[in-house]
Design a protein around this motif. Structure first.
Motif, PDB file in Angstrom:
ATOM      1  N   ASP A  33     -15.760  17.276 -41.508  1.00  0.00           N
ATOM      2  CA  ASP A  33     -14.975  16.364 -41.585  1.00  0.00           C
ATOM      3  C   ASP A  33     -13.865  16.435 -40.468  1.00  0.00           C
ATOM      4  O   ASP A  33     -12.603  15.713 -40.701  1.00  0.00           O
ATOM      5  CB  ASP A  33     -14.488  15.925 -42.845  1.00  0.00           C
ATOM      6  N   HIS A  36     -10.669  21.439 -41.145  1.00  0.00           N
ATOM      7  CA  HIS A  36     -10.384  22.827 -41.215  1.00  0.00           C
ATOM      8  C   HIS A  36      -9.110  23.352 -40.730  1.00  0.00           C
ATOM      9  O   HIS A  36      -8.570  24.465 -41.176  1.00  0.00           O
ATOM     10  CB  HIS A  36     -11.926  23.597 -40.678  1.00  0.00           C
ATOM     11  N   ASN A  39      -6.110  22.518 -42.554  1.00  0.00           N
ATOM     12  CA  ASN A  39      -6.400  23.107 -44.048  1.00  0.00           C
ATOM     13  C   ASN A  39      -5.897  24.650 -43.969  1.00  0.00           C
ATOM     14  O   ASN A  39      -4.812  24.969 -44.853  1.00  0.00           O
ATOM     15  CB  ASN A  39      -7.690  23.127 -44.406  1.00  0.00           C
ATOM     16  N   ALA A  77     -13.441  22.657 -49.228  1.00  0.00           N
ATOM     17  CA  ALA A  77     -14.210  23.683 -49.683  1.00  0.00           C
ATOM     18  C   ALA A  77     -13.688  25.169 -49.524  1.00  0.00           C
ATOM     19  O   ALA A  77     -13.943  26.154 -50.185  1.00  0.00           O
ATOM     20  CB  ALA A  77     -15.479  23.389 -49.196  1.00  0.00           C
ATOM     21  N   SER A  78     -13.006  25.126 -48.406  1.00  0.00           N
ATOM     22  CA  SER A  78     -12.701  26.434 -48.038  1.00  0.00           C
ATOM     23  C   SER A  78     -11.600  27.150 -48.870  1.00  0.00           C
ATOM     24  O   SER A  78     -11.544  28.321 -48.819  1.00  0.00           O
ATOM     25  CB  SER A  78     -12.507  26.628 -46.514  1.00  0.00           C
ATOM     26  N   GLY A 117     -19.316  29.882 -54.109  1.00  0.00           N
ATOM     27  CA  GLY A 117     -19.692  28.667 -53.244  1.00  0.00           C
ATOM     28  C   GLY A 117     -21.169  28.515 -53.861  1.00  0.00           C
ATOM     29  O   GLY A 117     -21.785  27.595 -52.858  1.00  0.00           O
ATOM     30  N   SER A 119     -23.614  30.153 -52.702  1.00  0.00           N
ATOM     31  CA  SER A 119     -23.914  30.566 -51.237  1.00  0.00           C
ATOM     32  C   SER A 119     -24.549  31.820 -51.109  1.00  0.00           C
ATOM     33  O   SER A 119     -24.364  32.771 -51.793  1.00  0.00           O
ATOM     34  CB  SER A 119     -23.035  29.851 -50.465  1.00  0.00           C
ATOM     35  N   ASP A 179     -20.013  27.522 -37.093  1.00  0.00           N
ATOM     36  CA  ASP A 179     -19.378  26.901 -38.350  1.00  0.00           C
ATOM     37  C   ASP A 179     -17.916  27.174 -38.362  1.00  0.00           C
ATOM     38  O   ASP A 179     -17.448  28.374 -37.738  1.00  0.00           O
ATOM     39  CB  ASP A 179     -20.135  27.846 -39.522  1.00  0.00           C
ATOM     40  N   GLY A 181     -15.652  27.621 -40.716  1.00  0.00           N
ATOM     41  CA  GLY A 181     -15.290  28.856 -41.412  1.00  0.00           C
ATOM     42  C   GLY A 181     -15.501  30.234 -41.095  1.00  0.00           C
ATOM     43  O   GLY A 181     -14.915  31.327 -41.371  1.00  0.00           O
TER      44      GLY A 181
HETATM   45  P1  ADP Z   1     -14.414  20.927 -46.362  1.00  0.00           P
HETATM   46  O1  ADP Z   1     -15.836  21.394 -45.775  1.00  0.00           O
HETATM   47  O2  ADP Z   1     -14.333  20.457 -47.900  1.00  0.00           O
HETATM   48  O3  ADP Z   1     -13.863  19.941 -45.425  1.00  0.00           O
HETATM   49  P2  ADP Z   1     -13.118  23.189 -44.783  1.00  0.00           P
HETATM   50  O4  ADP Z   1     -13.428  22.004 -43.574  1.00  0.00           O
HETATM   51  O5  ADP Z   1     -11.520  23.605 -45.014  1.00  0.00           O
HETATM   52  O6  ADP Z   1     -13.388  22.270 -46.237  1.00  0.00           O
HETATM   53  O7  ADP Z   1     -14.005  24.367 -44.763  1.00  0.00           O
HETATM   54  C1  ADP Z   1     -15.333  24.232 -44.179  1.00  0.00           C
HETATM   55  C2  ADP Z   1     -15.988  25.867 -44.209  1.00  0.00           C
HETATM   56  O8  ADP Z   1     -15.918  26.352 -45.397  1.00  0.00           O
HETATM   57  C3  ADP Z   1     -17.040  25.835 -43.778  1.00  0.00           C
HETATM   58  O9  ADP Z   1     -16.997  25.929 -42.204  1.00  0.00           O
HETATM   59  C4  ADP Z   1     -17.841  26.913 -44.389  1.00  0.00           C
HETATM   60  O10 ADP Z   1     -17.708  28.078 -43.638  1.00  0.00           O
HETATM   61  C5  ADP Z   1     -17.120  27.089 -45.487  1.00  0.00           C
HETATM   62  N1  ADP Z   1     -17.810  26.658 -46.794  1.00  0.00           N
HETATM   63  C6  ADP Z   1     -18.029  25.389 -47.233  1.00  0.00           C
HETATM   64  N2  ADP Z   1     -18.812  25.336 -48.371  1.00  0.00           N
HETATM   65  C7  ADP Z   1     -19.291  26.708 -48.500  1.00  0.00           C
HETATM   66  C8  ADP Z   1     -20.093  27.328 -49.533  1.00  0.00           C
HETATM   67  N3  ADP Z   1     -20.607  26.656 -50.672  1.00  0.00           N
HETATM   68  N4  ADP Z   1     -20.020  28.828 -49.440  1.00  0.00           N
HETATM   69  C9  ADP Z   1     -19.592  29.467 -48.526  1.00  0.00           C
HETATM   70  N5  ADP Z   1     -18.693  28.971 -47.643  1.00  0.00           N
HETATM   71  C10 ADP Z   1     -18.580  27.527 -47.552  1.00  0.00           C
END
Ligand code: ADP
Ligand code: MG
Length: 200
Positions: A33, A36, A39, A77-78, A117, A119, A179, A181
Motif C-alpha cells: 500500500d 512502508h 512508516n 504490519a511492520s 507474524g 510467519s 519485499d 520489509g
Molecule cells: P503494512 O503491510 O501494514 O502496510 P508496512 O508496509 O509498514 O505495513 O510493512 C510491510 C512489511 O512488513 C512487508 O514488506 C513484510 O516484510 C513485513 N510483514 C508483513 N506481514 C508480515 C508477517 N506476518 N510476518 C513477517 N513480516 C511481515
C-alpha cells in the motif's frame, strides 16, 4: 557498547531510513500500500528524538525501550514486528554481549517476530533477511560478509511469492518485486554493522 555508540547507531539508522524512505515507499507501492517508507521514517525519527534517553540505559533496557517506541510509532504490519524484534532482543541480550550472546539473543528475537507474524522463512518478508543474517552471525562471518548476506537475502525476495502481509493478496503477481520489509531490514543490518565498525 558505550552510550555514545548506541546514540550514534540510532542516528545512523534514522539517517539511513530517511535516505531510503522513497525507495522503501516505491517497493511497497509495487506490491503493498506504499506506506512502508513513511512508516519506518516516522518510527526511526521518533527513536532518534529520544536517542540520548535510550543510550543512557543499560543495553537490554535501551533495546526494549526502542522496541516499545517503534511499536507505538511505525504502525502498519511492520511496526509491531520490528518492535517485537527489538523488545525480544533486549530481553535476551546481556549488558555487554559477546558474539555468542548476540547470536543467541538475535535467534530468540527472530522466533518472537515469527510468532507475532504467524510467519516463517520463505514467505517473502523481513524474516527472509533476518534468518540468513542470524545464520551468518552463527557461522562466524565478518561484518562485511554479513552485510553482503543481508543484501543478497533481500535481493532473493524478488523471486519469492508473498505468503504473508498485504503483498500476499497479489498471489503470483507479488513475484518480481523486492519485499519492502526485507529491504529495510537489510538497510538496518548494514547500519548496525558499519556502526560496530568492522565494515570496510
Ligand atoms: P503494512 O503491510 O501494514 O502496510 P508496512 O508496509 O509498514 O505495513 O510493512 C510491510 C512489511 O512488513 C512487508 O514488506 C513484510 O516484510 C513485513 N510483514 C508483513 N506481514 C508480515 C508477517 N506476518 N510476518 C513477517 N513480516 C511481515
Ligand atoms: Mg505497507
Amino acid at each position: 557498547m558505550t552510550a555514545l555508540n548506541l546514540a550514534r547507531m540510532v542516528a545512523a539508522a534514522a539517517d539511513t531510513i530517511a535516505a531510503h524512505a522513497d525507495e522503501l515507499t516505491a517497493l511497497d507501492q509495487a506490491i503493498g500500500d506504499g506506506d512502508h517508507g513513511l512508516n519506518m521514517k516516522r518510527g526511526f525519527e521518533a527513536v532518534r528524538a529520544e536517542a540520548d534517553l535510550f543510550a543512557a540505559k543499560p543495553l537490554p533496557d535501551a533495546l526494549k525501550a526502542i522496541g516499545t517506541k517503534l511499536v507505538m510509532t511505525v504502525g502498519g504490519a511492520s511496526g509491531p514486528l520490528f518492535g517485537t524484534l527489538f523488545m525480544a532482543l533486549g530481553k535476551e541480550i546481556s549488558a555487554g554481549p559477546d558474539r555468542a550472546n548476540l547470536t543467541a539473543a538475535f535467534g530468540k528475537a527472530i522466533e518472537a517476530v515469527a510468532a507475532r507474524g504467524k510467519s516463517q522463512v520463505g514467505q517473502k518478508t523481513m524474516l527472509d533477511v533476518l534468518q540468513p543474517v542470524h545464520d551468518a552471525l552463527a557461522d562466524g562471518k565478518t561484518a562485511t560478509e554479513i552485510v553482503d548476506v543481508a543484501d543478497a537475502a533481500a535481493e532473493a525476495t524478488v523471486a519469492m511469492k508473498a505468503l504473508r502481509g498485504r503483498a500476499s493478496f497479489l498471489g503470483e503477481r507479488s513475484i518480481g518485486h523486492m519485499d519492502a520489509g526485507a529491504r529495510s531490514t537489510a538497510l538496518l543490518v548494514r547500519t548496525v554493522a558499519e556502526a560496530i565498525g568492522e565494515v570496510a
